[in-house]
Design a protein around this motif. Structure first.
Motif, mmCIF file in Angstrom:
data_model
loop_
_atom_site.group_PDB
_atom_site.id
_atom_site.type_symbol
_atom_site.label_atom_id
_atom_site.label_comp_id
_atom_site.label_asym_id
_atom_site.label_seq_id
_atom_site.Cartn_x
_atom_site.Cartn_y
_atom_site.Cartn_z
ATOM 1 N N TYR A 87 9.351 -14.640 24.368
ATOM 2 C CA TYR A 87 10.112 -13.393 24.475
ATOM 3 C C TYR A 87 11.449 -13.527 23.766
ATOM 4 O O TYR A 87 12.147 -14.539 23.898
ATOM 5 N N VAL A 88 11.793 -12.483 23.031
ATOM 6 C CA VAL A 88 13.098 -12.358 22.391
ATOM 7 C C VAL A 88 13.667 -11.008 22.816
ATOM 8 O O VAL A 88 12.956 -9.992 22.805
ATOM 9 N N THR A 89 14.932 -10.985 23.180
ATOM 10 C CA THR A 89 15.545 -9.737 23.616
ATOM 11 C C THR A 89 15.470 -8.703 22.485
ATOM 12 O O THR A 89 15.649 -9.046 21.316
ATOM 13 N N PRO A 90 15.182 -7.450 22.827
ATOM 14 C CA PRO A 90 14.949 -6.423 21.797
ATOM 15 C C PRO A 90 16.020 -6.302 20.714
ATOM 16 O O PRO A 90 15.676 -6.226 19.535
ATOM 17 N N PRO A 91 17.329 -6.328 21.032
ATOM 18 C CA PRO A 91 18.301 -6.145 19.946
ATOM 19 C C PRO A 91 18.338 -7.304 18.942
ATOM 20 O O PRO A 91 18.890 -7.164 17.860
ATOM 21 N N LEU A 92 17.745 -8.448 19.310
ATOM 22 C CA LEU A 92 17.817 -9.627 18.444
ATOM 23 C C LEU A 92 16.482 -9.964 17.779
ATOM 24 O O LEU A 92 16.345 -11.021 17.163
ATOM 25 N N ARG A 93 15.529 -9.067 17.867
ATOM 26 C CA ARG A 93 14.234 -9.304 17.240
ATOM 27 C C ARG A 93 14.331 -9.175 15.725
ATOM 28 O O ARG A 93 15.257 -8.582 15.199
ATOM 29 N N ARG A 94 13.340 -9.754 15.059
ATOM 30 C CA ARG A 94 13.208 -9.708 13.598
ATOM 31 C C ARG A 94 14.309 -10.493 12.894
ATOM 32 O O ARG A 94 14.691 -10.175 11.767
ATOM 33 N N ARG A 95 14.803 -11.521 13.585
ATOM 34 C CA ARG A 95 15.827 -12.400 13.004
ATOM 35 C C ARG A 95 15.339 -13.844 12.916
ATOM 36 O O ARG A 95 16.126 -14.742 12.636
ATOM 37 N N GLY A 96 14.051 -14.072 13.248
ATOM 38 C CA GLY A 96 13.491 -15.418 13.168
ATOM 39 C C GLY A 96 13.553 -16.215 14.455
ATOM 40 O O GLY A 96 13.164 -17.378 14.486
ATOM 41 N N ILE A 97 14.038 -15.594 15.530
ATOM 42 C CA ILE A 97 14.176 -16.311 16.800
ATOM 43 C C ILE A 97 12.799 -16.645 17.373
ATOM 44 O O ILE A 97 12.563 -17.774 17.815
ATOM 45 N N GLY A 98 11.890 -15.683 17.371
ATOM 46 C CA GLY A 98 10.539 -15.936 17.878
ATOM 47 C C GLY A 98 9.846 -17.028 17.082
ATOM 48 O O GLY A 98 9.202 -17.914 17.646
ATOM 49 N N ARG A 99 9.986 -16.988 15.766
ATOM 50 C CA ARG A 99 9.383 -18.018 14.896
ATOM 51 C C ARG A 99 9.978 -19.391 15.214
ATOM 52 O O ARG A 99 9.264 -20.384 15.314
ATOM 53 N N ALA A 100 11.305 -19.459 15.374
ATOM 54 C CA ALA A 100 11.953 -20.739 15.691
ATOM 55 C C ALA A 100 11.448 -21.277 17.032
ATOM 56 O O ALA A 100 11.190 -22.479 17.166
ATOM 57 N N LEU A 101 11.307 -20.395 18.013
ATOM 58 C CA LEU A 101 10.788 -20.819 19.313
ATOM 59 C C LEU A 101 9.354 -21.306 19.198
ATOM 60 O O LEU A 101 8.985 -22.343 19.780
ATOM 61 N N LEU A 102 8.530 -20.592 18.447
ATOM 62 C CA LEU A 102 7.129 -20.981 18.301
ATOM 63 C C LEU A 102 7.006 -22.293 17.530
ATOM 64 O O LEU A 102 6.208 -23.158 17.892
ATOM 65 N N GLU A 103 7.802 -22.476 16.482
ATOM 66 C CA GLU A 103 7.791 -23.748 15.745
ATOM 67 C C GLU A 103 8.186 -24.906 16.652
ATOM 68 O O GLU A 103 7.561 -25.973 16.624
ATOM 69 N N ALA A 104 9.227 -24.718 17.465
ATOM 70 C CA ALA A 104 9.673 -25.775 18.377
ATOM 71 C C ALA A 104 8.626 -26.049 19.456
ATOM 72 O O ALA A 104 8.430 -27.199 19.865
ATOM 73 N N THR A 105 7.934 -25.012 19.896
ATOM 74 C CA THR A 105 6.865 -25.182 20.883
ATOM 75 C C THR A 105 5.742 -26.025 20.295
ATOM 76 O O THR A 105 5.244 -26.957 20.946
ATOM 77 N N ILE A 106 5.339 -25.707 19.079
ATOM 78 C CA ILE A 106 4.271 -26.458 18.420
ATOM 79 C C ILE A 106 4.688 -27.918 18.247
ATOM 80 O O ILE A 106 3.900 -28.840 18.514
ATOM 81 N N GLU A 107 5.913 -28.150 17.826
ATOM 82 C CA GLU A 107 6.395 -29.519 17.626
ATOM 83 C C GLU A 107 6.396 -30.303 18.932
ATOM 84 O O GLU A 107 5.945 -31.446 18.979
ATOM 85 N N LEU A 108 6.893 -29.703 19.997
ATOM 86 C CA LEU A 108 6.911 -30.396 21.288
ATOM 87 C C LEU A 108 5.495 -30.643 21.790
ATOM 88 O O LEU A 108 5.201 -31.707 22.347
ATOM 89 N N ALA A 109 4.604 -29.690 21.589
ATOM 90 C CA ALA A 109 3.203 -29.881 22.004
ATOM 91 C C ALA A 109 2.585 -31.056 21.243
ATOM 92 O O ALA A 109 1.880 -31.880 21.838
ATOM 93 N N ARG A 110 2.851 -31.151 19.948
ATOM 94 C CA ARG A 110 2.355 -32.304 19.164
ATOM 95 C C ARG A 110 2.894 -33.613 19.721
ATOM 96 O O ARG A 110 2.165 -34.594 19.854
ATOM 97 N N GLU A 111 4.200 -33.628 20.022
ATOM 98 C CA GLU A 111 4.824 -34.836 20.575
ATOM 99 C C GLU A 111 4.172 -35.252 21.892
ATOM 100 O O GLU A 111 4.080 -36.440 22.181
#
Length: 156
Positions: A87-111
């Motif tokens: 989840y990303v707060t509506p006023p801050l969407r489309r700035r890459g926050i969701g992508r950054a969170l998903l990338e970090a999630t994938i990295e931690l899952a790999r670890e």
């Protein structure tokens, strides 16, 4: 001009109130029932302390979260990861926050030794679906040669 780097960090029990607020806002945005923030805070703090959930927070405020769980794999030797909420707060969407969170999630899952991540999203949430598909997630519904995948739930 380059985009500023989005800071993502792992949450601790001390972040439970912020997490509860974001989860409540998420449910209210999609007209889903939600407990009060204080009740959610207590649950989130307990689950974090027990290691039952992992939460990543992005940006100031925080601006968004990724909440996921690990479980032993059945079909492989690796861990399975279930992304329960992104989840990303509506006023801050489309700035890459969701992508950054998903990338970090994938990295931690790999670890942690995971060999896959599964998630659910609403069919009408085209922005989330576009993000997931752009990062290699496959929607098996209606794909050639693959079974249709449906999500069911029931309160008990």
């Amino acid at each position: 001009m380059t985009k500023p780097e989005i800071q993502v960090r792992r949450a601790g029990a001390e972040d439970a109130a912020d997490i509860a607020r974001l989860l409540r806002d998420f449910n209210l945005e999609y007209a889903e029932p939600t407990p009060a923030v204080e009740e959610l805070r207590e649950t989130i703090a307990r689950l974090l302390e027990e290691g039952e959930i992992t939460v990543l927070l992005a940006g100031d405020g925080p601006a968004g979260l990724s909440l996921f769980r690990f479980r032993p794999g059945i079909w492989s030797a690796g861990q399975e990861t279930y992304l329960q909420e992104l989840y990303v707060t509506p006023p801050l969407r489309r700035r890459g926050i969701g992508r950054a969170l998903l990338e970090a999630t994938i990295e931690l899952a790999r670890e942690r030794g995971a060999d896959g991540i599964d998630l659910n999203t609403g069919g009408t949430d085209t922005a989330a679906r576009a993000l997931y598909e752009s990062m290699g997630f496959t929607n098996r519904e209606g794909s050639p040669g693959g079974p249709s995948m449906l999500f069911y739930e029931r309160e008990i």
